[in-house]
Motif scaffolding. Structure first.
Motif, PDB file in Angstrom:
ATOM      1  N   VAL A 106      55.756 -48.710 105.738  1.00  0.00           N
ATOM      2  CA  VAL A 106      55.873 -48.429 104.297  1.00  0.00           C
ATOM      3  C   VAL A 106      54.968 -49.358 103.503  1.00  0.00           C
ATOM      4  O   VAL A 106      55.104 -50.577 103.583  1.00  0.00           O
ATOM      5  CB  VAL A 106      57.334 -48.625 103.814  1.00  0.00           C
ATOM      6  CG1 VAL A 106      57.449 -48.370 102.310  1.00  0.00           C
ATOM      7  CG2 VAL A 106      58.289 -47.738 104.587  1.00  0.00           C
ATOM      8  N   ARG A 159      59.183 -60.942  95.514  1.00  0.00           N
ATOM      9  CA  ARG A 159      59.322 -61.589  96.832  1.00  0.00           C
ATOM     10  C   ARG A 159      57.970 -62.042  97.369  1.00  0.00           C
ATOM     11  O   ARG A 159      57.885 -63.034  98.091  1.00  0.00           O
ATOM     12  CB  ARG A 159      59.937 -60.605  97.836  1.00  0.00           C
ATOM     13  CG  ARG A 159      61.375 -60.308  97.577  1.00  0.00           C
ATOM     14  CD  ARG A 159      61.910 -59.435  98.724  1.00  0.00           C
ATOM     15  NE  ARG A 159      62.974 -58.595  98.250  1.00  0.00           N
ATOM     16  CZ  ARG A 159      63.004 -57.261  98.339  1.00  0.00           C
ATOM     17  NH1 ARG A 159      62.013 -56.603  98.922  1.00  0.00           N
ATOM     18  NH2 ARG A 159      64.021 -56.592  97.874  1.00  0.00           N
ATOM     19  N   LYS A 185      58.853 -53.454  92.239  1.00  0.00           N
ATOM     20  CA  LYS A 185      59.052 -54.644  91.404  1.00  0.00           C
ATOM     21  C   LYS A 185      59.633 -55.812  92.202  1.00  0.00           C
ATOM     22  O   LYS A 185      59.129 -56.934  92.124  1.00  0.00           O
ATOM     23  CB  LYS A 185      59.985 -54.313  90.218  1.00  0.00           C
ATOM     24  CG  LYS A 185      59.481 -53.159  89.362  1.00  0.00           C
ATOM     25  CD  LYS A 185      60.400 -52.847  88.180  1.00  0.00           C
ATOM     26  CE  LYS A 185      61.839 -52.512  88.570  1.00  0.00           C
ATOM     27  NZ  LYS A 185      61.990 -51.305  89.391  1.00  0.00           N
ATOM     28  N   GLU A 227      65.321 -58.198  87.311  1.00  0.00           N
ATOM     29  CA  GLU A 227      66.352 -57.348  86.688  1.00  0.00           C
ATOM     30  C   GLU A 227      67.587 -58.120  86.207  1.00  0.00           C
ATOM     31  O   GLU A 227      68.714 -57.807  86.624  1.00  0.00           O
ATOM     32  CB  GLU A 227      66.819 -56.277  87.685  1.00  0.00           C
ATOM     33  CG  GLU A 227      65.678 -55.466  88.232  1.00  0.00           C
ATOM     34  CD  GLU A 227      65.688 -54.031  87.751  1.00  0.00           C
ATOM     35  OE1 GLU A 227      66.445 -53.712  86.821  1.00  0.00           O
ATOM     36  OE2 GLU A 227      64.908 -53.251  88.298  1.00  0.00           O
ATOM     37  N   THR A 262      59.579 -56.192  95.356  1.00  0.00           N
ATOM     38  CA  THR A 262      58.591 -56.575  96.376  1.00  0.00           C
ATOM     39  C   THR A 262      57.569 -57.550  95.786  1.00  0.00           C
ATOM     40  O   THR A 262      57.204 -58.551  96.426  1.00  0.00           O
ATOM     41  CB  THR A 262      57.882 -55.316  96.917  1.00  0.00           C
ATOM     42  OG1 THR A 262      58.871 -54.464  97.490  1.00  0.00           O
ATOM     43  CG2 THR A 262      56.821 -55.669  97.938  1.00  0.00           C
ATOM     44  N   ASN A 299      62.952 -47.078  89.817  1.00  0.00           N
ATOM     45  CA  ASN A 299      63.464 -47.387  91.156  1.00  0.00           C
ATOM     46  C   ASN A 299      62.375 -47.234  92.203  1.00  0.00           C
ATOM     47  O   ASN A 299      61.687 -46.229  92.225  1.00  0.00           O
ATOM     48  CB  ASN A 299      64.570 -46.379  91.520  1.00  0.00           C
ATOM     49  CG  ASN A 299      65.921 -46.894  91.100  1.00  0.00           C
ATOM     50  OD1 ASN A 299      66.137 -48.104  91.064  1.00  0.00           O
ATOM     51  ND2 ASN A 299      66.815 -45.993  90.784  1.00  0.00           N
TER      52      ASN A 299
END
Ligand code: ATP
Length: 245
Positions: free
Chosen positions: A18, A49, A44, A170, A46, A40
């Motif tokens: 992916v 991180r 974001k 978020e 990702t 969604n």
């Protein structure tokens, strides 16, 4: 670029087969609040991180591009070294230590921070000023706090590390409108005290109200970028993210 600005350049990230980010470039100038909007699965979390270099915990890897803070490559550092540069993430879902007291959660935030005891005491005063409820509830276990209070605790814990750049994933998720507004005010206050902020949000109205610059991320790519005022006026942002028909 100033000393403490973040620069993400051509970032490509995958989880096995992916591809979650495809050549993403963003800048967070020192002292700014910058937001990344997206629905969604846009990528974001990702992106957050990848910046904090904690992707490995979720099975992801950087496949190309760079992440630099103040000229230093973060994508070559272990996650704890990233924190030591002043880049501190508040992950989505406000993962507080539910069985630990509020005070111990805050104390945990100083692990890996570069300052000593005095810096920690100053940081604690600052957190208590910003969120008095965390002082009132210092001895209570964190799991008993409301959702909004847990978000305050997650923010407070990150502030204990003395961040120069805060990564907020978020923060308004699942909160009642009034509490979301309170969190937005806290972000403004944290920024006014000198911390840069990168904020990813599905709540575009809230994010654009706080940020100076904004990006739109769609299926792993930046599709729009500009000042928050410019993006607030864009038809696409109004239709897709602000719910204006
Ligand atoms: P949300 O708001 O739903 O959290 P997001 O914009 O933060 O969405 P990401 O969570 O970064 O999006 O996901 C981006 C893409 O990467 C999606 O296609 C998602 O399915 C995929 N993905 C995310 N985490 C993993 C994982 N650990 N393993 C495999 N694929 C993942």
């Amino acid at each position: 670029m100033t000393a403490a600005s973040l620069s993400v350049s051509g970032l490509t990230v995958g989880y096995g087969p992916v591809q979650a980010l495809d050549g993403v470039s963003i800048e967070v100038p020192e002292g700014a609040v910058v937001t990344v909007l997206g629905g969604n699965g846009a990528g974001k979390s990702t992106l957050m991180r990848a910046i904090s270099h904690t992707l490995g915990f979720s099975g992801g890897a950087i496949r190309g591009g760079t992440v630099s803070f103040g000229g230093q490559r973060l994508d070559r550092l272990a996650p704890d070294r990233v924190v030591a540069t002043g880049v501190v993430q508040v992950p989505e879902g406000r993962r507080v230590f539910a069985r630990m007291s509020v005070a111990d959660n805050l104390r945990a935030g100083t692990l890996g921070a570069s300052g000593g005891r005095r810096a920690a005491a100053r940081a604690l005063d600052r957190v208590h000023e910003l969120f008095p409820v965390l002082k009132d509830r210092a001895g209570q276990v964190a799991g008993l706090l409301s959702g909004g209070e847990q978000q305050m605790l997650a923010l407070g814990r990150a502030l204990m590390a003395g961040p120069r750049l805060l990564l907020l994933d978020e923060p308004s998720l699942g909160l009642a409108p009034l509490m979301a507004k309170r969190i937005a005010e806290a972000v403004r206050e944290i920024n006014a005290q000198g911390t840069s902020v990168l904020l990813v949000e599905q709540n575009a109205a809230l994010a654009l109200g706080v940020a100076r610059y904004a990006y739109v991320l769609e299926v792993g790519k930046v599709t729009l970028a500009g000042t928050a005022a410019e993006l607030s006026g864009s038809d696409e942002v109004r239709h897709r993210y602000l719910g204006v028909v």
